[in-house]
Design a protein around this motif. Structure first.
Motif, PDB file in Angstrom:
ATOM      1  N   GLY A   1     -11.987  11.110 -21.239  1.00  0.00           N
ATOM      2  CA  GLY A   1     -11.009  11.796 -21.879  1.00  0.00           C
ATOM      3  C   GLY A   1     -10.555  11.059 -23.248  1.00  0.00           C
ATOM      4  N   LEU A   2     -10.766   9.875 -23.190  1.00  0.00           N
ATOM      5  CA  LEU A   2     -10.331   9.002 -24.327  1.00  0.00           C
ATOM      6  C   LEU A   2     -11.337   8.609 -25.265  1.00  0.00           C
ATOM      7  CD1 LEU A   2      -7.872   6.535 -22.334  1.00  0.00           C
ATOM      8  CD2 LEU A   2      -7.467   8.795 -23.493  1.00  0.00           C
TER       9      LEU A   2
ATOM     10  N   LYS B   1       1.233   3.834 -23.502  1.00  0.00           N
ATOM     11  CA  LYS B   1       0.851   5.281 -23.245  1.00  0.00           C
ATOM     12  C   LYS B   1       1.201   6.058 -24.399  1.00  0.00           C
ATOM     13  CE  LYS B   1       0.646   5.763 -18.049  1.00  0.00           C
ATOM     14  NZ  LYS B   1       1.369   6.344 -17.064  1.00  0.00           N
ATOM     15  N   ASP B   2       0.641   7.084 -24.704  1.00  0.00           N
ATOM     16  CA  ASP B   2       1.187   8.022 -25.889  1.00  0.00           C
ATOM     17  C   ASP B   2       2.156   8.757 -25.647  1.00  0.00           C
ATOM     18  OD1 ASP B   2       0.049   9.990 -24.673  1.00  0.00           O
ATOM     19  OD2 ASP B   2      -1.972  10.056 -26.146  1.00  0.00           O
ATOM     20  N   LYS B   3       2.916   9.700 -26.040  1.00  0.00           N
ATOM     21  CA  LYS B   3       4.202  10.473 -25.710  1.00  0.00           C
ATOM     22  C   LYS B   3       3.490  11.554 -24.725  1.00  0.00           C
ATOM     23  CE  LYS B   3       6.616  10.329 -30.120  1.00  0.00           C
ATOM     24  NZ  LYS B   3       6.963  11.145 -31.118  1.00  0.00           N
ATOM     25  N   SER B   4       2.280  11.933 -24.592  1.00  0.00           N
ATOM     26  CA  SER B   4       1.729  12.629 -23.669  1.00  0.00           C
ATOM     27  C   SER B   4       1.350  11.916 -22.144  1.00  0.00           C
ATOM     28  CB  SER B   4       0.500  13.295 -24.065  1.00  0.00           C
ATOM     29  OG  SER B   4       0.850  14.273 -25.391  1.00  0.00           O
ATOM     30  N   GLY B   5       1.483  10.707 -22.306  1.00  0.00           N
ATOM     31  CA  GLY B   5       1.329   9.937 -21.195  1.00  0.00           C
ATOM     32  C   GLY B   5      -0.351   9.362 -20.987  1.00  0.00           C
ATOM     33  N   ASN B   6      -0.973   9.619 -21.871  1.00  0.00           N
ATOM     34  CA  ASN B   6      -2.384   9.112 -21.929  1.00  0.00           C
ATOM     35  C   ASN B   6      -2.450   7.617 -22.362  1.00  0.00           C
ATOM     36  OD1 ASN B   6      -3.702  11.701 -21.966  1.00  0.00           O
ATOM     37  ND2 ASN B   6      -2.711  12.102 -23.869  1.00  0.00           N
ATOM     38  N   PRO B   7      -3.425   6.892 -21.480  1.00  0.00           N
ATOM     39  CA  PRO B   7      -3.625   5.562 -21.713  1.00  0.00           C
ATOM     40  C   PRO B   7      -3.774   5.152 -23.303  1.00  0.00           C
ATOM     41  CG  PRO B   7      -4.569   6.099 -19.891  1.00  0.00           C
ATOM     42  CD  PRO B   7      -4.094   7.177 -20.374  1.00  0.00           C
ATOM     43  N   TRP B   8      -3.157   4.270 -23.831  1.00  0.00           N
ATOM     44  CA  TRP B   8      -3.353   3.832 -25.260  1.00  0.00           C
ATOM     45  C   TRP B   8      -3.523   2.252 -25.428  1.00  0.00           C
ATOM     46  CZ3 TRP B   8       0.765   4.659 -29.727  1.00  0.00           C
ATOM     47  CH2 TRP B   8       0.084   4.621 -30.782  1.00  0.00           C
TER      48      TRP B   8
ATOM     49  N   VAL C   1      -6.178   9.217 -35.310  1.00  0.00           N
ATOM     50  CA  VAL C   1      -5.171   8.886 -34.892  1.00  0.00           C
ATOM     51  C   VAL C   1      -4.767   9.803 -33.793  1.00  0.00           C
ATOM     52  CG1 VAL C   1      -4.203   9.055 -37.595  1.00  0.00           C
ATOM     53  CG2 VAL C   1      -4.638  11.194 -36.316  1.00  0.00           C
ATOM     54  N   LEU C   2      -3.820   9.475 -33.046  1.00  0.00           N
ATOM     55  CA  LEU C   2      -3.500  10.265 -31.941  1.00  0.00           C
ATOM     56  C   LEU C   2      -3.363  11.739 -32.236  1.00  0.00           C
ATOM     57  CD1 LEU C   2      -0.626   8.126 -30.216  1.00  0.00           C
ATOM     58  CD2 LEU C   2      -2.878   8.146 -29.706  1.00  0.00           C
TER      59      LEU C   2
END
Length: 553
Positions: free
Chosen positions: A199-200, A155-162, A261-262
């Motif tokens: 959203g991704l 997960k990224d810092k915002s909690g999104n799956p990565w 990039v994120l």
């Protein structure tokens, strides 16, 4: 960056790298006995050689919550020889669900990480065939990517799956069925169809050619590579990505440079990635045109440190110069540029453009790419700076096992393929004594072996022919043994004698030395040689040569 299980240095950085090993792929070497699985993976047996991959089309749909994937691989192949058994590679615990071609469904058996497909009567020789292999399962998860390989669920810092994959060394068959051997690249490229959750964004190699909506807000992103590509370089990235781009005026015209990039790192990336254009200018000067203009150049932020995924280089160096903020050479020069941008892009020439057939010869990928760091340091500063960086990098050499590994069993040699491999190239440069000719050698290698697979033996022979010199003993010494040659010398009544020891039979590398306050070339052999004239001082070898020195009383 191209990375390895012992291809990777596994060098513990004692400089403020907490729990990190030196970069590079999943290690495969070691003292482990060679198994049947090693031979099936590493050899070109009759169940592999009868078919030549022309193109891969891979569809993959990940389930982030369950950590599973499903999809299919479509193999477009040319039949080289009629044969009724086909080896496909897919690592446990992944499963093949069915295999079909032109309305026919084939039966198969499993042997560990390999499937054997029954094709009654085979296919007509020289025919073109399409085989579709449906797969599913919970792929091996990479816990410490890229040092261990597999699918990455973060997960990224915002909690999104990565999500992404790191599989150099471990192999592309960790997640999709293929012929998992470097010798067979799909000449017509690859297509990667990635399903991204709502959203991704999904990013792959090459260029985005289509995106279409599915239910639940999901989107299929289709990316296409027109050029030949290594199996382990075909990689999906799925995350909350932002995009920006620029154009580089290169030797073959306009090169599209895209950056994914994120979203949270967009401003950092715009600043850090300003290193790309001067790097491309430097590398095109030394190596020739970027090898994949048709597919563009990309940096993609990854949930791991980095890897040389062709036309979609994985970047995870935290927007710092050096290697996670550290200088692997210990000289200070390595802090003036971003290690992952420079090293992994260097692989576009050595590793992706020029690829070795057997991973035993991976020094060709890693040694030349490691040397790209030296050349970029020179481009930024001067020759002396590059030399200092190169010499400083030798502290990473272990001399544990030879750089070249055993053939046909999916085994790399020592992680010394990086720094020691680079030292071999630096030595060749010194002996050639003409930087313009050396530059033309690097460019000629990339032109001659453009989009090809090759061997260390072929590369060594080519270097000999181009340079007009016999470097065979040097290659044997540094690539096939762990002995560092010792220059022994003695001074008796003002006369100098010298020889090589701790070396292969017939080792006769010339070397530059200083004595009597002047620089001289000497040509030692394994027997004592006398230098004419008197010597007034001790002998000091040129530090650009990777040797040791011993004065005999």
């Amino acid at each position: 960056m191209q990375l390895t299980l012992k291809r990777i240095f596994f060098l513990l950085l004692t400089v403020s790298l907490t729990n990190s090993t030196f970069l590079f792929a999943q290690p495969l070497s070691g003292n482990k006995a060679i198994s049947r699985q090693d031979s099936l993976r590493g050899s070109l047996n009759e169940n592999r050689t009868w078919w030549d991959v022309k193109k891969y089309t891979i569809y993959v749909e990940p389930n982030y919550a369950a950590k599973t994937i499903k999809g299919y691989t479509q193999l477009n192949i040319e039949v080289v020889k009629n044969h009724d058994l086909m080896q496909l590679d897919l690592q446990q615990p992944m499963q093949i669900d069915r295999i079909e071609s032109n309305g026919r469904q084939f039966t198969y058996t499993r042997d560990g990480n390999h499937f054997f497909v029954n094709i009654p009567g085979g296919f007509p020789e020289r025919s073109q065939q399409t085989i579709v292999v449906h797969f599913s399962g919970k792929p091996t998860e990479a816990i410490r990517p890229p040092w261990d390989g597999g699918w990455i669920w973060r997960k990224d810092k915002s909690g999104n799956p990565w999500m992404s994959v790191a599989c150099q060394g471990l192999g592309a068959s960790v997640w999709y069925p293929c012929k998992d051997h470097q010798s067979d690249e799909p000449e017509l490229g690859a297509e990667l169809r990635i399903v991204a959750p709502e959203g991704l964004t999904a990013v792959g190699n090459g260029r985005l050619i289509n995106q279409s909506g599915l239910d639940s807000g999901r989107t299929v992103y289709t990316w296409e590579v027109k050029n030949p590509i290594n199996n382990y370089n075909i990689i999906p990235y799925i995350g909350k990505y932002a995009h920006f781009s620029e154009t580089f005026d290169g030797e073959k015209g306009k090169l599209d440079c895209d950056y994914w990039v994120l979203e949270e790192n967009l401003e950092k990336a715009k600043k850090q990635f300003q290193q790309v254009k001067p790097m491309l200018q430097c590398f095109e000067h030394w190596f020739g045109p970027y090898p994949f203009y048709e597919d563009g150049y990309k940096l993609v932020e990854s949930p791991h440190l980095g890897m040389e995924h062709q036309s979609a280089v994985a970047y995870g160096n935290q927007y710092k110069n050096g290697y996670l903020g550290n200088d692997l050479s210990g000289t200070g020069w390595g802090l003036k540029w971003d290690f992952i941008i420079i090293h992994e892009t260097g692989h576009e020439w050595f590793g992706n453009n020029i690829t070795t057939k057997d991973i035993a010869d991976m020094w060709v990928h890693e040694g030349f790419t490691n040397y790209s760091e030296t050349l970029f340091t020179q481009c930024q500063n001067n020759v002396q700076a590059g030399n200092e960086y190169q010499i400083g990098s030798r502290k990473n050499i272990d001399n544990d096992i030879p750089i070249i590994g055993p053939y046909g069993v999916n085994k790399e040699g020592s992680g010394d393929m990086y720094s020691k491999g680079s030292s071999v190239i630096h030595t060749i440069r010194q002996i050639m004594g003409d930087d313009e000719k050396f530059r033309q050698l690097l460019r000629s290698l990339n032109k001659t072996y453009y989009h090809q697979t090759t061997t260390s033996a072929e590369i060594e022979a080519y270097i000999n022919r181009f340079a007009g010199k016999d470097f065979n003993k040097i290659f044997d010494q540094y690539l096939r043994t762990i002995q560092i040659p010792v220059l022994e010398y003695k001074i008796h009544k003002g006369h100098l004698s010298y020889r090589w020891t701790n070396c292969v039979a017939g080792f006769d590398m010339p070397i530059k030395v200083v004595f009597n306050e002047k620089q001289h070339w000497i040509h030692p052999g394994t027997g004592w040689k006398k230098h004419p004239g008197k010597i007034k001082s001790g002998l000091l070898p040129d530090s650009n040569f990777y040797i040791t020195v011993k004065q005999i009383p």
